[in-house]
Scaffold this motif. Structure first.
Motif, short mmCIF file in Angstrom:
data_model
loop_
_atom_site.label_atom_id
_atom_site.label_comp_id
_atom_site.label_asym_id
_atom_site.label_seq_id
_atom_site.Cartn_x
_atom_site.Cartn_y
_atom_site.Cartn_z
N ILE A 1 0.82 -1.22 0.00
CA ILE A 1 0.00 0.00 0.00
C ILE A 1 0.85 1.27 0.00
O ILE A 1 0.48 2.27 0.60
N ASN A 2 1.98 1.22 -0.71
CA ASN A 2 2.93 2.32 -0.72
C ASN A 2 3.91 2.08 -1.87
O ASN A 2 4.67 1.11 -1.83
N PRO A 3 3.94 2.94 -2.89
CA PRO A 3 4.87 2.74 -4.01
C PRO A 3 6.34 2.69 -3.59
O PRO A 3 7.14 2.02 -4.24
N ALA A 4 6.70 3.40 -2.53
CA ALA A 4 8.09 3.36 -2.06
C ALA A 4 8.46 1.96 -1.58
O ALA A 4 9.59 1.50 -1.79
N ILE A 5 7.51 1.28 -0.94
CA ILE A 5 7.75 -0.10 -0.50
C ILE A 5 7.86 -1.01 -1.71
O ILE A 5 8.76 -1.86 -1.79
N THR A 6 6.96 -0.86 -2.66
CA THR A 6 6.98 -1.71 -3.85
C THR A 6 8.27 -1.55 -4.63
O THR A 6 8.88 -2.54 -5.06
N VAL B 1 -0.01 0.88 -9.71
CA VAL B 1 -1.26 1.38 -10.30
C VAL B 1 -2.40 1.24 -9.30
O VAL B 1 -3.18 2.18 -9.08
N GLY B 2 -2.51 0.08 -8.68
CA GLY B 2 -3.56 -0.12 -7.68
C GLY B 2 -3.45 0.85 -6.53
O GLY B 2 -4.46 1.38 -6.04
N GLN B 3 -2.23 1.12 -6.08
CA GLN B 3 -2.02 2.04 -4.96
C GLN B 3 -2.44 3.47 -5.30
O GLN B 3 -3.12 4.13 -4.50
N PHE B 4 -2.06 3.94 -6.49
CA PHE B 4 -2.42 5.31 -6.86
C PHE B 4 -3.93 5.44 -7.10
O PHE B 4 -4.53 6.45 -6.72
N VAL B 5 -4.54 4.43 -7.69
CA VAL B 5 -6.00 4.47 -7.88
C VAL B 5 -6.70 4.44 -6.53
O VAL B 5 -7.65 5.20 -6.28
N PRO C 1 4.33 7.94 -1.61
CA PRO C 1 3.91 8.78 -2.73
C PRO C 1 2.42 8.72 -3.03
O PRO C 1 1.81 9.74 -3.39
N ALA C 2 1.79 7.56 -2.91
CA ALA C 2 0.36 7.44 -3.21
C ALA C 2 -0.46 8.21 -2.19
O ALA C 2 -1.44 8.88 -2.55
N ARG C 3 -0.09 8.12 -0.91
CA ARG C 3 -0.82 8.84 0.14
C ARG C 3 -0.81 10.35 -0.13
O ARG C 3 -1.77 11.05 0.16
N SER C 4 0.30 10.86 -0.69
CA SER C 4 0.39 12.29 -1.01
C SER C 4 -0.36 12.63 -2.28
O SER C 4 -0.94 13.72 -2.40
N ILE D 1 7.17 12.24 -3.77
CA ILE D 1 7.41 11.08 -4.63
C ILE D 1 8.89 10.73 -4.61
O ILE D 1 9.28 9.59 -4.38
N VAL D 2 9.74 11.74 -4.79
CA VAL D 2 11.18 11.51 -4.92
C VAL D 2 11.81 11.09 -3.59
O VAL D 2 12.55 10.09 -3.53
N ALA D 3 11.56 11.84 -2.52
CA ALA D 3 12.23 11.56 -1.24
C ALA D 3 11.92 10.16 -0.69
O ALA D 3 12.84 9.44 -0.29
N PRO D 4 10.64 9.73 -0.65
CA PRO D 4 10.38 8.37 -0.18
C PRO D 4 11.02 7.30 -1.05
O PRO D 4 11.49 6.27 -0.55
N LEU D 5 11.05 7.53 -2.38
CA LEU D 5 11.69 6.55 -3.26
C LEU D 5 13.19 6.46 -2.97
O LEU D 5 13.77 5.36 -2.95
#
Length: 234
Positions: free
Chosen positions: A65-70, A89-93, A190-193, A212-216
């Motif tokens: 539930i977090n693109p940074a984790i994925t 994609v699922g997370q951002f949607v 990033p998705a939460r933001s 987006i950038v900092a968590p990645l």
């Protein structure tokens, strides 16, 4: 598709409950109403949502539930590229839908206005919570995401805590929020933001790049460290 849908539902829940706690219950709502839940309550809302979702969808998708984790899991070789794309994609949607439902809730309030950084959007600078600088915001998001991912890698490894994994991860997010809320409102995701910023527009959308950038960056560094130093081959 079950995995991707699980990620959508988990991220939807995180945005709706976490950001909802911040904007609806975070402060006194009206004269005579009970005091708001405050910083600790908001931190618990985010952390407990993650803990609950770990147990609910963890067996299905692993509960990123977090693109940074994925992305970190992809770098560490724990997920393939196809699934990583489906997860993100699922997370951002899910985040977008969570923000949409929260926006619908807020429209029912007689005093609601879409101000700067509305719907629990993340941000920094003059006018945002503690008025912290962009440097502080970037460091906070990158370093705390690094620590978050390190805990995730450790607790989900063979040396991890087993049935307590979800609780450990959720409590880590609570602790992160207790420090970072005054700086950026706490993203580390990033998705939460993305969801709230898309509805809020203005400065929230202009500043979205940092969340987006900092968590990645933090997540990728944690993946490199775990894979290169701590992960065993046994």
């Amino acid at each position: 598709m079950k995995k991707y849908l699980a990620e959508l539902i988990g991220t939807f829940s995180l945005v709706l409950v976490g950001c909802g706690a911040a904007v609806i219950s975070g402060k006194t709502i009206a004269a005579g109403a009970p005091a708001g839940i405050g910083l600790l309550g908001i931190a618990l809302a985010f952390g407990l949502t993650v803990a609950v979702m770990c147990y609910a969808i963890g067996p299905i998708s692993g509960c990123h539930i977090n693109p940074a984790i994925t992305v970190a899991m992809l770098v560490a070789g724990k997920i393939n590229g196809r699934d990583a794309v489906g997860y993100i994609v699922g997370q951002f949607v899910g985040a977008l839908l969570g923000a949409a439902v929260l926006y619908a809730f807020q429209q029912g309030a007689s005093n609601f206005t879409m101000g700067e950084w509305a719907l629990g959007s993340n941000g920094w600078g003059p006018g945002y919570l503690g008025n912290y600088s962009i440097v502080s915001a970037f460091l906070a998001e990158a370093v705390m995401t690094f620590l978050f991912l390190f805990v995730i890698f450790a607790t989900t490894s063979k040396l991890g805590t087993g049935p307590m994994t979800g609780l450990a991860i959720g409590l880590t997010l609570v602790l992160i929020h207790l420090v970072v809320i005054p700086i950026t409102g706490t993203s580390v995701n990033p998705a939460r933001s993305f969801g709230p910023a898309l509805f809020a527009g203005g400065k929230a959308l202009q500043q979205l790049w940092l969340f987006i950038v900092a968590p990645l960056v933090g997540g990728i560094v944690a993946a490199w460290l775990w894979k290169g130093v701590f992960e065993t081959k046994a």
